[in-house]
Motif scaffolding. Sequence first.
Motif: not given
Length: 418
Positions: A329-330, A345-350
């Motif tokens: 998560l970022s 650059e904002d919000t994501y998950v893998r």
Amino acid sequence: MKNFRKCNNLSVQSVKLIGLTLLTAAMLSGCKKKPDVQEPLPQPIERGEVIGSPTVKTIGINGGTVSSADANIKLVIPEGAVKSDVNISVQEVESTLGPLAVGKTYRLLPDGIKFEKDVDLTINFTSDDMRGTAREFLYLAYQDAKGDWYMASKSTYNPYKNSVSVKTKHFSDWTTLAQVRMVIDGPDELTVKESTKVSVIAIDAPSDPSIDDLLGPETSGIVKRWSSIMPELGTLSTNGDNATYTAPSPHRHFGSSITAHLDLSKVNTGPGRPERDFVDHSVVLLPDEYIRLGKVDFFPYIEKSFNNSELYVIGRTGVPPNYSRSFRLSNSKQAVGEYKFGKFEDTYVRYFANGANYYSIYTCQSEEKYSAGSIVITKNANGYIEGKIKGVAQYTGTPCDATQTESVNGSFRVKIEE
């Protein structure tokens, strides 16, 4: 402990239900003698608001079956129970019963109908609904139009299934009730040295199976002793029917259980029911740092970064360096709030599992898309960041197939490091 008012050989218990001002009781008509001491009687509580849409079915003289939309409640109406066609309605409503309620509450209409024959009423519940109690303590209960709650004395529980049944000739708001229950007043998932309060509440079951009693009274002094299934996994500070549980310093995920051993001489559990002399409640002991999906799917190996006030966390499973699964998560911010899945650059998950990649950001027909979901930072204090992940991630092997997704609902807690 018990307050009874008697008239014409009938008994009605006047009670207080676990801190709720629920009930009122009027003297039965024909009573000639008032009790020597009258305690103030609690007032009725307004019935709960409806939830969702009702299930309606017309039942005639041949009888029939009516179930709720979620199949949790079932009515079997025998032949001859009604003299003409009647629209039977089943709808979920908000519970007003308090901590003794088990599962959902339903309104059965038409209100006040009187059937010619007994109707079989069965309500199902889940294992999670039953936490802190047991089948032997379960009854059905109903709230009448005045707002008074009654325990259905002839309730029978299924010893092998999660259901309780009763035969009745009237409709009201119905739910399942736990006569004895352990309640956790606080979190049931604890990190290092966190505490939560625990108590056991109980009410007497009807002593006369021919009478549906007003709920209560609350019984005190029912706990003989407290214990934990693994004493090394936490400590208990006890005071009668109340206790405080404090988590230890676990280095990985554990489950523990708090048990209250009961003094059954202090509470009437009802005739014909097997004696059960304990109730318990599970607690989850969380590591100091964790990332997980669902309740039990933990990633034991954690990497993290906090560069430029960003939040970047990876959880992995398997034997390093050959990890079998990972979750990343970022988020561009560390502040408390909800952040929708969006750009890298904002919000994501893998999520990676079984050789397949699932991303919250993907490309379909040369267009950048984002799956539904968000990272929610719920706490940033005392050197830790806590939060939740909720949504889905898209399978990158077939990015244009909306059915190829993976649930990524979970939570995390990481220590901030400079």
